[in-house]
Design a protein around this motif. Structure first.
Motif, short mmCIF file in Angstrom:
data_model
loop_
_atom_site.label_atom_id
_atom_site.label_comp_id
_atom_site.label_asym_id
_atom_site.label_seq_id
_atom_site.Cartn_x
_atom_site.Cartn_y
_atom_site.Cartn_z
N LEU A 41 0.87 -1.17 0.00
CA LEU A 41 0.00 0.00 0.00
C LEU A 41 0.91 1.22 0.00
O LEU A 41 1.75 1.38 0.89
CB LEU A 41 -0.90 0.00 1.24
N ARG A 42 0.75 2.07 -1.00
CA ARG A 42 1.63 3.23 -1.13
C ARG A 42 0.80 4.50 -1.30
O ARG A 42 -0.16 4.54 -2.07
CB ARG A 42 2.58 3.06 -2.32
N ALA A 43 1.18 5.52 -0.56
CA ALA A 43 0.56 6.83 -0.67
C ALA A 43 1.23 7.59 -1.81
O ALA A 43 2.46 7.59 -1.92
CB ALA A 43 0.69 7.60 0.64
N GLU A 44 0.44 8.23 -2.66
CA GLU A 44 0.98 8.96 -3.79
C GLU A 44 1.95 10.04 -3.29
O GLU A 44 1.70 10.73 -2.30
CB GLU A 44 -0.14 9.60 -4.60
N MET B 140 -3.32 13.57 -1.93
CA MET B 140 -2.30 12.93 -1.13
C MET B 140 -0.90 13.44 -1.47
O MET B 140 -0.06 13.65 -0.59
CB MET B 140 -2.37 11.40 -1.33
N ALA B 141 -0.61 13.68 -2.73
CA ALA B 141 0.73 14.11 -3.12
C ALA B 141 1.09 15.47 -2.55
O ALA B 141 2.28 15.80 -2.43
CB ALA B 141 0.84 14.14 -4.65
N ARG B 142 0.08 16.26 -2.16
CA ARG B 142 0.35 17.58 -1.58
C ARG B 142 0.30 17.56 -0.06
O ARG B 142 0.47 18.62 0.57
CB ARG B 142 -0.68 18.58 -2.12
N HIS B 143 0.07 16.40 0.53
CA HIS B 143 -0.03 16.28 1.98
C HIS B 143 1.29 15.73 2.51
O HIS B 143 1.66 14.59 2.24
CB HIS B 143 -1.19 15.35 2.34
N HIS B 144 1.99 16.54 3.28
CA HIS B 144 3.36 16.19 3.66
C HIS B 144 3.51 15.76 5.12
O HIS B 144 4.63 15.69 5.64
CB HIS B 144 4.29 17.38 3.37
N ALA B 145 2.42 15.44 5.78
CA ALA B 145 2.51 14.95 7.16
C ALA B 145 3.25 13.61 7.19
O ALA B 145 3.17 12.83 6.24
CB ALA B 145 1.10 14.78 7.74
N PRO B 146 4.00 13.35 8.28
CA PRO B 146 4.69 12.05 8.37
C PRO B 146 3.69 10.90 8.31
O PRO B 146 2.60 10.98 8.89
CB PRO B 146 5.38 12.12 9.74
N LEU B 147 4.03 9.85 7.62
CA LEU B 147 3.14 8.70 7.54
C LEU B 147 2.96 8.09 8.91
O LEU B 147 3.84 8.18 9.78
CB LEU B 147 3.72 7.67 6.56
N PRO B 148 1.83 7.44 9.17
CA PRO B 148 1.51 6.96 10.53
C PRO B 148 2.50 5.89 11.00
O PRO B 148 3.03 5.09 10.20
CB PRO B 148 0.10 6.39 10.38
N ASP B 149 2.70 5.87 12.30
CA ASP B 149 3.70 4.94 12.86
C ASP B 149 3.12 3.57 13.15
O ASP B 149 3.81 2.71 13.71
CB ASP B 149 4.33 5.53 14.13
N TRP B 150 1.87 3.31 12.75
CA TRP B 150 1.32 1.96 12.95
C TRP B 150 1.74 1.01 11.85
O TRP B 150 1.33 -0.16 11.81
CB TRP B 150 -0.20 1.99 13.10
#
Length: 374
Positions: free
Chosen positions: A160-163, A198-208
């Motif tokens: 599963l990959r975020a753009e 998603m490509a413009r959202h730069h929050a760190p990916l979740p740690d789960w």
């Protein structure tokens, strides 16, 4: 710069969009596939209730253009009779799910598409243009096509990959859509709606999850016009099909179903040899008309100040690389930069060569003269 109106949503069949030639009604076929009866019915509906034109979108959807106010309700009724209408507009707007066009019954791409389609109500409220890609074949084929969240073949199984992120998370069989829905909730919870995509959202990916899974190399190329094991790939200039021509081909062939791709072409399942085709349908892979991108342009789009497609067809044989002719600065017809771009502005064109402005305010005749000399 000329002002233009950026729409914050994509049209549907239940929530169409007004354009210069009437309503644009978008049909999202399940698994990007129509049975023979559905395809023939769609062609008939486009001729009966629209302008007789069907657009192929870069999300593997179909659009009927030129629908009048009086024809809209009868068209929706016809689509419902063909089982091409969703139960409500909200679910329809969420069903932006690309699928690798060469999926097979029971494979991972088809399984995951069906599960996500059945669980759309569990998604949080996402920005309306967001979408998904089920690209779980032997190698990714949708990497350059629009999606915000991708389930794709990784180097060691499905990921599963975020753009916008190079790496994804490894997925457990049977838990893929659970993980996808959880990632969508993270996107909303961390303010992603303000970014819009998603490509413009730069929050760190979740740690789960551990985000270290690389996608498999994209060794598969998008389909090209011509024969392939799945069937006959038929292209259309600018992704616009004359409904009468397509109906003619379907009527004289034994094709059981038709698949829609995000690459301005259709696949006629099981067809091994090209029947006699109208000029608007193309099976020559290197045909110049399949190498250029152009939006609807004026007068079909109220945002455009110039005609686009006739000019693009005239320029196509003169251009070796990619060409994009846009009626305005939005650039709807092509998501990525082209070698040569023409942008309409106040009835004339600005010329962009290899990403740099080369000339502004050119007339149509000036453009043709310039390209004839290349």
């Amino acid at each position: 710069m000329t002002e233009f109106d950026v729409k914050g949503w994509c049209p549907g069949a239940l929530r169409p969009m007004q354009s210069g030639d009437g309503w644009v009604v978008r049909v999202r076929p399940r698994l990007a596939r129509l049975t023979r009866a559905q395809a023939l019915g769609l062609c008939d509906a486009a001729q009966s209730f629209g302008a007789g034109l069907i657009d192929l979108t870069n999300r593997a959807n179909l659009q009927i253009r030129g629908v009048s106010d009086a024809a809209l309700a009868p068209l929706q009724q016809a689509l419902a009779a063909l089982d091409l209408l969703d139960s409500d507009a909200d679910l329809e707007s969420r069903r932006n799910i690309l699928i690798a066009p060469d999926w097979a019954d029971g494979d991972d791409s088809a399984r995951l598409w069906a599960e996500l389609a059945g669980r759309l109500a569990e998604l949080p409220e996402l920005p309306p243009k967001m979408g998904f890609a089920m690209d779980a074949g032997p190698a990714p084929v949708l990497s350059n096509d629009p999606a915000d969240f991708r389930i794709e073949c990784g180097q060691h199984g499905l990921t599963l990959r975020a753009e916008g992120r190079a790496l994804g998370m490894a997925l457990q069989h049977g838990q893929e859509i659970d993980s996808l829905i959880r990632l969508c909730r993270w996107f909303v919870d961390t303010g992603g709606a303000q970014s819009g995509r998603m490509a413009r959202h730069h929050a760190p990916l979740p740690d789960w999850a551990i985000w270290d899974a690389a996608p498999a190399p994209p060794s598969r190329a998008p389909f090209r016009a011509g024969a392939m094991p799945l069937g006959l790939v038929v292209g259309a200039a600018f992704g616009q099909i004359i409904a009468r021509d397509l109906a003619q081909v379907l009527a004289v062939s034994d094709v059981p179903a038709m698949r829609v791709t995000p690459w301005r072409c259709l696949v006629l399942e099981g067809v091994t040899a090209a029947p006699a085709l109208p000029a608007s349908l193309i099976v020559t892979p290197d045909h110049p008309a399949l190498r250029v991108d152009a939006c609807a342009g004026a007068p079909l789009c109220p945002q455009a100040s110039v005609e686009t497609r006739a000019l693009a067809l005239e320029l196509a044989p003169m251009v070796d690389g990619s060409l994009h002719v846009s009626g305005c600065a939005k650039g709807c017809a092509r998501a990525r930069a082209a070698d040569i771009t023409l942008i309409g502005r106040d009835g004339r064109f600005d010329l962009i060569m290899q990403g740099r402005t080369d000339a502004t305010g050119l007339s149509r005749s000036q453009i043709l003269t310039r390209f004839e000399r290349l």
